[in-house]
Write a protein that holds these residues in place. Structure first.
Motif, PDB file in Angstrom:
ATOM      1  N   LEU A  75      54.797  95.346  20.719  1.00  0.00           N
ATOM      2  CA  LEU A  75      56.214  96.281  20.347  1.00  0.00           C
ATOM      3  C   LEU A  75      56.007  97.600  20.474  1.00  0.00           C
ATOM      4  O   LEU A  75      54.834  98.340  19.937  1.00  0.00           O
ATOM      5  CB  LEU A  75      56.331  96.098  18.837  1.00  0.00           C
ATOM      6  N   GLN A  76      56.433  97.951  21.699  1.00  0.00           N
ATOM      7  CA  GLN A  76      56.293  99.534  22.332  1.00  0.00           C
ATOM      8  C   GLN A  76      57.502 100.119  21.354  1.00  0.00           C
ATOM      9  O   GLN A  76      58.521  99.945  21.621  1.00  0.00           O
ATOM     10  CB  GLN A  76      56.416  99.472  23.906  1.00  0.00           C
ATOM     11  N   MET A  77      57.105 101.211  20.864  1.00  0.00           N
ATOM     12  CA  MET A  77      57.982 102.025  20.107  1.00  0.00           C
ATOM     13  C   MET A  77      57.716 103.627  20.705  1.00  0.00           C
ATOM     14  O   MET A  77      56.953 104.197  20.405  1.00  0.00           O
ATOM     15  CB  MET A  77      57.663 102.002  18.692  1.00  0.00           C
ATOM     16  N   ASN A  78      59.234 103.904  21.048  1.00  0.00           N
ATOM     17  CA  ASN A  78      59.280 105.277  21.538  1.00  0.00           C
ATOM     18  C   ASN A  78      60.312 105.875  20.935  1.00  0.00           C
ATOM     19  O   ASN A  78      61.169 105.285  20.006  1.00  0.00           O
ATOM     20  CB  ASN A  78      59.742 105.313  23.123  1.00  0.00           C
ATOM     21  N   PRO A  88      57.690 112.684  14.680  1.00  0.00           N
ATOM     22  CA  PRO A  88      59.164 112.393  15.400  1.00  0.00           C
ATOM     23  C   PRO A  88      59.152 112.665  16.875  1.00  0.00           C
ATOM     24  O   PRO A  88      58.582 113.574  17.307  1.00  0.00           O
ATOM     25  CB  PRO A  88      60.027 113.276  14.502  1.00  0.00           C
ATOM     26  N   GLY A  89      59.715 111.550  17.431  1.00  0.00           N
ATOM     27  CA  GLY A  89      59.639 111.807  19.046  1.00  0.00           C
ATOM     28  C   GLY A  89      58.439 111.059  19.608  1.00  0.00           C
ATOM     29  O   GLY A  89      58.785 110.912  20.785  1.00  0.00           O
ATOM     30  N   GLY A  90      57.606 110.574  18.756  1.00  0.00           N
ATOM     31  CA  GLY A  90      56.360 110.061  19.571  1.00  0.00           C
ATOM     32  C   GLY A  90      56.427 108.674  19.798  1.00  0.00           C
ATOM     33  O   GLY A  90      57.440 108.052  19.436  1.00  0.00           O
ATOM     34  N   SER A  91      55.330 108.228  20.385  1.00  0.00           N
ATOM     35  CA  SER A  91      55.258 106.507  20.549  1.00  0.00           C
ATOM     36  C   SER A  91      54.000 105.806  20.102  1.00  0.00           C
ATOM     37  O   SER A  91      53.003 106.510  19.552  1.00  0.00           O
ATOM     38  CB  SER A  91      55.282 106.411  21.912  1.00  0.00           C
ATOM     39  N   LEU A  92      54.377 104.607  19.668  1.00  0.00           N
ATOM     40  CA  LEU A  92      53.101 103.682  19.311  1.00  0.00           C
ATOM     41  C   LEU A  92      53.187 102.593  20.073  1.00  0.00           C
ATOM     42  O   LEU A  92      54.429 102.104  20.256  1.00  0.00           O
ATOM     43  CB  LEU A  92      53.014 103.711  17.656  1.00  0.00           C
ATOM     44  N   ARG A  93      52.139 101.732  20.305  1.00  0.00           N
ATOM     45  CA  ARG A  93      52.263 100.304  20.574  1.00  0.00           C
ATOM     46  C   ARG A  93      51.633  99.576  19.472  1.00  0.00           C
ATOM     47  O   ARG A  93      50.273  99.662  19.345  1.00  0.00           O
ATOM     48  CB  ARG A  93      51.726  99.931  21.933  1.00  0.00           C
ATOM     49  N   THR A 146      64.571  88.125  24.878  1.00  0.00           N
ATOM     50  CA  THR A 146      64.116  89.153  23.778  1.00  0.00           C
ATOM     51  C   THR A 146      65.690  89.484  23.041  1.00  0.00           C
ATOM     52  O   THR A 146      66.499  89.427  23.611  1.00  0.00           O
ATOM     53  CB  THR A 146      63.487  90.215  24.414  1.00  0.00           C
ATOM     54  N   ASP A 147      65.500  90.003  22.106  1.00  0.00           N
ATOM     55  CA  ASP A 147      66.615  90.677  21.230  1.00  0.00           C
ATOM     56  C   ASP A 147      66.169  91.740  20.298  1.00  0.00           C
ATOM     57  O   ASP A 147      64.854  91.679  20.004  1.00  0.00           O
ATOM     58  CB  ASP A 147      67.520  89.491  20.624  1.00  0.00           C
ATOM     59  N   TYR A 148      66.979  92.515  19.824  1.00  0.00           N
ATOM     60  CA  TYR A 148      66.730  93.767  19.283  1.00  0.00           C
ATOM     61  C   TYR A 148      67.803  93.947  18.239  1.00  0.00           C
ATOM     62  O   TYR A 148      68.944  93.944  18.392  1.00  0.00           O
ATOM     63  CB  TYR A 148      66.508  94.928  19.895  1.00  0.00           C
ATOM     64  N   ALA A 149      67.459  94.726  17.008  1.00  0.00           N
ATOM     65  CA  ALA A 149      68.310  94.938  15.937  1.00  0.00           C
ATOM     66  C   ALA A 149      68.942  96.414  16.461  1.00  0.00           C
ATOM     67  O   ALA A 149      68.154  97.039  17.224  1.00  0.00           O
ATOM     68  CB  ALA A 149      67.804  95.269  14.635  1.00  0.00           C
ATOM     69  N   ASP A 150      70.077  96.553  16.075  1.00  0.00           N
ATOM     70  CA  ASP A 150      70.853  97.712  16.482  1.00  0.00           C
ATOM     71  C   ASP A 150      69.906  99.350  16.166  1.00  0.00           C
ATOM     72  O   ASP A 150      70.060 100.205  17.034  1.00  0.00           O
ATOM     73  CB  ASP A 150      72.216  97.902  16.097  1.00  0.00           C
ATOM     74  N   SER A 151      69.152  99.089  15.249  1.00  0.00           N
ATOM     75  CA  SER A 151      68.326 100.268  14.710  1.00  0.00           C
ATOM     76  C   SER A 151      67.335 100.667  15.713  1.00  0.00           C
ATOM     77  O   SER A 151      67.009 101.793  15.725  1.00  0.00           O
ATOM     78  CB  SER A 151      67.946  99.798  13.455  1.00  0.00           C
ATOM     79  N   VAL A 152      66.858  99.737  16.634  1.00  0.00           N
ATOM     80  CA  VAL A 152      65.802  99.998  17.459  1.00  0.00           C
ATOM     81  C   VAL A 152      66.116  99.673  18.669  1.00  0.00           C
ATOM     82  O   VAL A 152      65.343 100.194  19.763  1.00  0.00           O
ATOM     83  CB  VAL A 152      64.511  99.116  17.177  1.00  0.00           C
TER      84      VAL A 152
END
Length: 125
Positions: free
Chosen positions: A81-84, A14-19, A58-64
């Protein structure tokens, strides 16, 4: 035909990142954009991010929103998709697809074809 292959998933704290990467191959056709979606066990598919084929929208769901960033490199036929700041509730299989039906709301999954097999993302300590 057009194919998408996702990669980059894995186990992260938790708190980490993935691409994540979504690479397109096969027959080239025009489509409006690319969506990232995810599906957790026992839950419905959630459309989380969208990018137009030009990359200009671009657009995003509120959850992300505010944590994930979508981008594309058309020279490589790849969407990222960069996820932080990942959370345990982000755990799911992530996949991408082409929006082959123009118009409509990007989060409606009936507008898409050529779904990839997905890549597993697990957020756990």
């Amino acid at each position: 035909q057009l194919q998408f292959v996702e990669s980059g998933g894995g186990l992260v704290q938790p708190g980490g990142s993935l691409r994540l990467s979504c690479a397109a191959s096969g027959f080239t056709l025009d489509y409006e954009g690319t969506v990232w979606c995810r599906q957790a066990p026992g839950k419905e598919r959630e459309m989380i991010s969208y990018i137009t084929s030009s990359g200009g929208g671009t657009d995003y769901a509120d959850s992300v929103k505010g944590r994930f960033t979508v981008s594309r490199d058309n020279a490589k036929n790849t969407v990222y998709l960069q996820m932080n700041r990942l959370k345990p509730e982000d755990t799911a299989v992530y996949s991408c697809a082409a929006k082959t039906i123009y118009g409509g709301r990007w989060w409606n999954d009936h507008l898409y074809q050529y779904w990839g097999q997905g890549t597993q993302v697990t957020v756990s300590s």
